[in-house]
Design a protein around this motif. Structure first.
Motif, mmCIF file in Angstrom:
data_model
loop_
_atom_site.group_PDB
_atom_site.id
_atom_site.type_symbol
_atom_site.label_atom_id
_atom_site.label_comp_id
_atom_site.label_asym_id
_atom_site.label_seq_id
_atom_site.Cartn_x
_atom_site.Cartn_y
_atom_site.Cartn_z
ATOM 1 N N HIS A 1 46.347 34.958 41.074
ATOM 2 C CA HIS A 1 45.514 36.001 41.676
ATOM 3 C C HIS A 1 44.770 36.805 40.602
ATOM 4 O O HIS A 1 44.689 38.034 40.670
ATOM 5 C CB HIS A 1 46.358 36.922 42.554
ATOM 6 N N ARG A 2 44.226 36.104 39.606
ATOM 7 C CA ARG A 2 43.562 36.762 38.477
ATOM 8 C C ARG A 2 42.470 37.721 38.933
ATOM 9 O O ARG A 2 42.318 38.813 38.420
ATOM 10 C CB ARG A 2 42.979 35.683 37.536
ATOM 11 N N PHE A 3 41.676 37.319 39.913
ATOM 12 C CA PHE A 3 40.627 38.204 40.428
ATOM 13 C C PHE A 3 40.878 38.540 41.893
ATOM 14 O O PHE A 3 41.235 39.643 42.226
ATOM 15 C CB PHE A 3 39.247 37.553 40.236
ATOM 16 N N GLY A 4 40.694 37.575 42.789
ATOM 17 C CA GLY A 4 40.879 37.865 44.205
ATOM 18 C C GLY A 4 42.346 37.972 44.569
ATOM 19 O O GLY A 4 42.945 37.037 45.103
ATOM 20 N N ASP A 5 42.941 39.124 44.275
ATOM 21 C CA ASP A 5 44.369 39.332 44.533
ATOM 22 C C ASP A 5 44.558 39.800 45.972
ATOM 23 O O ASP A 5 44.354 40.967 46.292
ATOM 24 C CB ASP A 5 44.924 40.355 43.536
ATOM 25 N N TRP A 6 44.967 38.865 46.851
ATOM 26 C CA TRP A 6 45.180 39.179 48.266
ATOM 27 C C TRP A 6 46.546 38.683 48.739
ATOM 28 O O TRP A 6 46.750 38.455 49.927
ATOM 29 C CB TRP A 6 44.067 38.534 49.106
ATOM 30 N N GLY B 1 33.974 40.868 36.213
ATOM 31 C CA GLY B 1 34.534 42.220 36.177
ATOM 32 C C GLY B 1 35.166 42.591 37.498
ATOM 33 O O GLY B 1 34.897 41.975 38.531
ATOM 34 N N SER B 2 36.001 43.610 37.472
ATOM 35 C CA SER B 2 36.642 44.057 38.710
ATOM 36 C C SER B 2 36.541 45.564 38.903
ATOM 37 O O SER B 2 37.038 46.092 39.886
ATOM 38 C CB SER B 2 38.126 43.648 38.708
ATOM 39 N N SER B 3 35.884 46.273 37.979
ATOM 40 C CA SER B 3 35.885 47.740 38.019
ATOM 41 C C SER B 3 34.573 48.312 38.553
ATOM 42 O O SER B 3 33.520 48.170 37.929
ATOM 43 C CB SER B 3 36.143 48.305 36.613
ATOM 44 N N TYR B 4 34.643 48.957 39.709
ATOM 45 C CA TYR B 4 33.488 49.712 40.202
ATOM 46 C C TYR B 4 33.288 50.969 39.365
ATOM 47 O O TYR B 4 32.157 51.412 39.169
ATOM 48 C CB TYR B 4 33.709 50.096 41.667
ATOM 49 N N THR B 5 34.390 51.542 38.887
ATOM 50 C CA THR B 5 34.292 52.760 38.082
ATOM 51 C C THR B 5 33.389 52.541 36.875
ATOM 52 O O THR B 5 32.601 53.423 36.503
ATOM 53 C CB THR B 5 35.694 53.202 37.611
ATOM 54 N N ASN B 6 33.484 51.368 36.256
ATOM 55 C CA ASN B 6 32.646 51.050 35.102
ATOM 56 C C ASN B 6 31.241 50.612 35.494
ATOM 57 O O ASN B 6 30.424 50.329 34.617
ATOM 58 C CB ASN B 6 33.296 49.936 34.270
ATOM 59 N N HIS C 1 35.292 37.733 44.764
ATOM 60 C CA HIS C 1 36.310 37.878 45.832
ATOM 61 C C HIS C 1 37.284 39.013 45.508
ATOM 62 O O HIS C 1 38.410 39.034 46.012
ATOM 63 C CB HIS C 1 37.105 36.577 46.000
ATOM 64 N N THR C 2 36.851 39.968 44.703
ATOM 65 C CA THR C 2 37.784 40.919 44.085
ATOM 66 C C THR C 2 37.592 42.340 44.574
ATOM 67 O O THR C 2 36.473 42.864 44.580
ATOM 68 C CB THR C 2 37.602 40.896 42.547
#
Length: 433
Positions: free
Chosen positions: A230-235, A162-167, A195-196
């Motif tokens: 950059h599916r997750f760690g988009d830098w 997952g990537s959402s802190y809101t959720n 890494h996200t």
């Protein structure tokens, strides 16, 4: 004195397992390859002996025997740590200040799981307390315990990322409340799960945690289909500097006016974004030109960390000779961030007291990183809560009212507040009701 600060971050997640059937299921999920799961086929795939229409190398990387050799139990992790934490192993390479290897253990809590297909250690504090005890037993006083969090996936699948802190605020607030009330601890350094970071986590971290070893800027794509683009760690827009940067409120990858510092941190011992000799050269060069830089890298405790350390030591030795004016120093993540800032790290002190039906919080020393302390509340039924404080005097005095709109005191077990300091260190204050 020009100094390269060397920081080894470990995403500390405890033991896990993956049987042969699940390995081949993961292969199908990533590449769409449906092959009978057995040891013979696994070896053929690892040795690129099955025609896969051009993706043989990528599949071989995914199935690298090292990556599949998991620490599947606490006894396995303990055995690894018995050597890794030993002074003899730490001092197989010493820095220019006669210091041995230092670790930053970024401890995760596996909570909110529906199923547990990888046999992870579920429950609050299981990993945090294991490492806290282990570091005390081995007198590993230079090592740090830091923060790591995995957001839940929107599909609520225990194998999904997952990537959402809101959720995930319920989980985050629960963990932080317990860190304060149960462990008298508050995080100062973050390592992001998967890494996200995204915009919601950017703003959350900006409220609470001053140092963030997150930036995985890397030249080009990799051949791992599930991680490419950059599916997750988009830098991809982030700085390639090894000195860190203050991000923008609007885009965590760009330099801006946020207070927290994001540092570059590449992988070792995994299938993408791995630290290479060219990166170590860049970090030495930047330390030579700017006076100080932080070379940071991360791996996981569910794999053997010792070979990864030997690999990094080799890179350091090969590059060190080319920079006669740069000294290296092994540091914890917080220690390195403070040293690079060249600012004093002053421990803040919070004083809490009950005034009638109100909690009053005063800052007695230092300065907080965020605009308010983190409020933690434990109900008599054992549940933990978090809420905002009222600001009475900005940066100095806060309050919270307990009544029919919140909780009356007879419903409470304890109240606490915690915060990171402006430039490291933390404070916690607790009242037992």
């Amino acid at each position: 004195m020009n100094t390269l600060l060397v920081v080894h971050c470990i995403d500390t997640e405890g033991p896990l397992t993956e049987d042969l059937k699940d390995t081949f299921l993961r292969l199908k999920t990533i590449y769409g390859i449906d092959i009978k799961p057995n040891k013979k086929n696994l070896k053929l795939l690892q040795n690129k002996k099955i025609n896969l229409n051009g993706i043989e190398e990528a599949v071989s990387t995914t199935l690298n025997p090292k990556f599949l050799n998991y620490n599947s139990s606490w006894s396995s992790i303990s055995k690894m740590l018995d050597e890794a934490l030993n002074d003899k192993f730490r001092r197989q390479m010493v820095d220019d200040f006669d210091g041995g290897w230092v670790y930053s253990w970024h401890c995760l809590d596996h909570i909110g799981y529906i199923d547990n297909p990888r046999n992870k250690e579920l429950g609050y504090g299981k990993i945090f307390n294991f490492y806290k005890k282990k570091l005390q037993e081995t007198e590993s006083f230079k090592d740090e315990i830091n923060w790591h969090f995995h957001p839940r996936s929107i599909n609520n699948n225990d194998l999904s990322c997952g990537s959402s802190y809101t959720n995930s605020y319920n989980q985050i607030n629960y963990i932080l409340a317990r860190r304060i009330l149960d462990d008298q601890w508050f995080p100062v350094v973050n390592r992001p799960g998967f890494h996200t970071e995204r915009q919601d986590s950017n703003l959350f971290l900006e409220q609470w945690i001053p140092f963030d070893y997150a930036n995985q800027f890397y030249e080009g794509n990799n051949d791992q289909t599930d991680l490419n683009n950059h599916r997750f760690g988009d830098w991809k827009r982030a700085s390639r500097s090894w000195r860190g940067y203050n991000p923008s409120h609007e885009d965590y990858q760009l330099i801006g006016l946020c207070k927290r510092k994001i540092f570059r941190c590449l992988n070792v011992g995994t299938r993408f974004n791995n630290l290479e000799k060219r990166h170590v050269f860049e970090a030495f060069k930047e330390a030579d030109e700017k006076g100080t830089a932080i070379l940071s890298f991360c791996n996981h405790d569910y794999r053997d960390i010792r070979d990864d350390i030997r690999y990094v030591r080799k890179l350091l030795k090969e590059t060190r000779a080319k920079f006669k004016n740069v000294k290296i120093k092994f540091c914890g993540a917080e220690e390195a961030a403070v040293k690079l800032s060249k600012k004093k790290s002053i421990k803040p002190i919070l004083e809490t007291k009950i005034v009638e039906n109100m909690l009053e919080v005063k800052l007695k020393n230092g300065k907080l990183f965020g605009s308010q302390p983190f409020l933690a509340i434990k109900h008599v039924d054992g549940k933990y809560y978090h809420d905002n404080l009222d600001i009475r005097e900005p940066g100095k005095i806060w309050s919270y009212t307990f009544d029919d709109q919140t909780f009356n005191f007879e419903k409470l077990d304890s109240i606490g507040v915690g915060s990171a300091g402006e430039n490291g260190k933390y404070t916690v204050s607790k009242i037992k009701i």
